[in-house]
Design an enzyme around this catalytic site. Structure first.
Site, PDB file in Angstrom:
ATOM      1  N   ASP A 149      64.064  68.551  88.326  1.00 20.70           N
ATOM      2  CA  ASP A 149      63.843  67.652  87.194  1.00 20.70           C
ATOM      3  C   ASP A 149      64.825  66.489  87.233  1.00 20.70           C
ATOM      4  O   ASP A 149      64.456  65.329  87.008  1.00 20.70           O
ATOM      5  CB  ASP A 149      63.998  68.444  85.895  1.00 20.70           C
ATOM      6  CG  ASP A 149      63.602  67.636  84.663  1.00 20.70           C
ATOM      7  OD1 ASP A 149      62.771  66.711  84.794  1.00 20.70           O
ATOM      8  OD2 ASP A 149      64.106  67.942  83.569  1.00 20.70           O
ATOM      9  N   LYS A 173      58.299  78.455  97.048  1.00 16.79           N
ATOM     10  CA  LYS A 173      57.814  78.969  98.329  1.00 16.79           C
ATOM     11  C   LYS A 173      58.728  80.032  98.938  1.00 16.79           C
ATOM     12  O   LYS A 173      58.262  81.000  99.532  1.00 16.79           O
ATOM     13  CB  LYS A 173      57.665  77.811  99.320  1.00 16.79           C
ATOM     14  CG  LYS A 173      56.729  76.703  98.877  1.00 16.79           C
ATOM     15  CD  LYS A 173      55.295  77.154  98.903  1.00 16.79           C
ATOM     16  CE  LYS A 173      54.344  75.988  98.647  1.00 16.79           C
ATOM     17  NZ  LYS A 173      52.916  76.403  98.732  1.00 16.79           N
ATOM     18  N   ARG A 194      52.902  53.217  81.272  1.00 23.61           N
ATOM     19  CA  ARG A 194      54.161  53.889  80.980  1.00 23.61           C
ATOM     20  C   ARG A 194      54.288  55.220  81.720  1.00 23.61           C
ATOM     21  O   ARG A 194      55.325  55.890  81.617  1.00 23.61           O
ATOM     22  CB  ARG A 194      54.283  54.128  79.471  1.00 23.61           C
ATOM     23  CG  ARG A 194      54.446  52.847  78.648  1.00 23.61           C
ATOM     24  CD  ARG A 194      54.395  53.140  77.157  1.00 23.61           C
ATOM     25  NE  ARG A 194      55.392  54.135  76.799  1.00 23.61           N
ATOM     26  CZ  ARG A 194      55.195  55.045  75.837  1.00 23.61           C
ATOM     27  NH1 ARG A 194      54.041  55.095  75.182  1.00 23.61           N
ATOM     28  NH2 ARG A 194      56.150  55.904  75.548  1.00 23.61           N
ATOM     29  N   LYS A 195      53.281  55.594  82.493  1.00 27.02           N
ATOM     30  CA  LYS A 195      53.313  56.857  83.225  1.00 27.02           C
ATOM     31  C   LYS A 195      53.890  56.636  84.627  1.00 27.02           C
ATOM     32  O   LYS A 195      53.437  55.759  85.360  1.00 27.02           O
ATOM     33  CB  LYS A 195      51.905  57.455  83.331  1.00 27.02           C
ATOM     34  CG  LYS A 195      51.293  57.839  81.992  1.00 27.02           C
ATOM     35  CD  LYS A 195      49.900  58.425  82.193  1.00 27.02           C
ATOM     36  CE  LYS A 195      49.276  58.836  80.870  1.00 27.02           C
ATOM     37  NZ  LYS A 195      47.908  59.424  81.065  1.00 27.02           N
TER      38      LYS A 195
END
Length: 233
Positions: A149, A173, A194-195
Site C-alpha cells: 500500500d 504467491k 481522479r482515479k
C-alpha cells in the site's frame, strides 16, 4: 536466517535482547525529523547492496531516492488540514507517527524507496524484521500489505498528488522469510480523472521468487470536498 537476525539485533542493543530494558514512552518520546531511508547497522548486506546500486543510478537524474520520516512536517500537516479537513475535526496527536516507521530500528520495516518519474515507477527495497512475524519464521501478510500500500500509494502520489487508497487487491504467491529482503516494484498503469491505477509485484532479491502481485486504485483528493463530509470516495 533467524539466528542472523537475532545477532544483528544484539549488535544494535535492541530492547528485545536486553532483559529488563525499558522502551521509551510513546507520549514522552522526543521526535526529530531524521531521514530513515538511509543505511543503519540493522541493514543486511543485500539491502545495502541494492541501496548502493540505485544511489549510483541517481547520479544521472533518472532515479531519485525518496526520504522517509517518522513524522510529517508541521507545515505539511497544516496544509493538509486546511485543504481537506473540516475545522471541527480534531488536530491529531502531537506525536503521531507514520505506521511503517513506528517500530524501533531493526525490528520492523527497514526500507528505502526510489522513483523514476519518466518510467512512472517506484521501487521499494524492504527488509522485514522479527516483529512482523505471522506464521513462525515468516512475515505476516498484513505487514506485506502495508508496504504494498505504501509503495503503490507513493507511485500514485508521484502521478496525481495527494491520494487515498480506494481498493487494494493482493495475491499472495509465496511466504517471505523473516529478516529477508524483497523488492516491491510498482508501476503506474493509467489515470482516469481522479482515479489512479497502479500495479506491483514483490520478488526476492535474485528475482527468482514471486512473493506477491497486487493492483491498487487510488483517488485524488478534492480540496472542495472535505474528508469529513465526503464519507466515501
Amino acid at each position: 536466517m533467524l539466528r542472523t537476525c537475532a545477532k544483528r539485533l544484539r549488535t544494535l542493543g535492541s530492547p528485545l535482547c536486553q532483559p529488563g530494558a525499558q522502551r521509551r514512552s510513546f507520549s514522552s518520546e522526543k521526535f526529530i525529523h531524521k531521514d530513515y531511508a538511509l543505511p543503519n547497522p540493522s541493514w543486511s548486506k543485500d539491502l545495502r547492496l541494492l541501496f548502493d546500486q540505485f544511489m549510483k543510478k541517481c547520479e544521472d537524474g533518472s532515479w531519485k531516492r525518496l526520504p522517509s520520516y517518522r513524522q510529517n512536517f508541521p507545515e505539511k500537516i497544516q496544509e493538509f488540514q486546511t485543504l481537506y479537513l473540516d475545522s471541527s475535526l480534531p488536530k491529531g496527536e502531537q506525536h503521531a507517527q507514520q505506521f511503517p516507521r513506528s517500530l524501533d530500528v531493526g525490528l520492523g520495516f527497514e526500507y528505502v524507496m526510489f522513483c523514476n518519474d519518466v518510467e512512472r515507477r517506484v521501487l521499494c527495497f524492504l527488509q522485514v524484521g522479527p516483529h512482523l512475524q505471522g506464521t513462525p519464521g515468516f512475515v505476516h501478510g498484513g505487514a506485506i500489505a502495508t508496504m504494498i500500500d505504501s509503495t503503490t500509494g507513493m507511485c500514485a502520489f508521484r502521478a496525481g498528488g495527494i491520494v487515498m487508497t480506494a481498493n487494494l487487491n493482493i495475491n499472495f504467491k509465496s511466504p517471505i522469510p523473516l529478516c529477508s529482503v524483497v523488492v516491491i516494484d510498482s508501476q503506474l498503469d493509467k489515470v482516469e480523472g481522479r482515479k489512479v491505477f497502479v500495479s506491483c509485484n514483490v520478488r526476492s532479491v535474485d528475482k527468482k521468487t514471486l512473493h506477491s502481485e497486487a493492483t491498487g486504485l487510488f483517488i485524488k483528493l478534492d480540496p472542495d470536498k472535505s474528508l469529513k463530509k465526503k464519507r466515501s470516495l
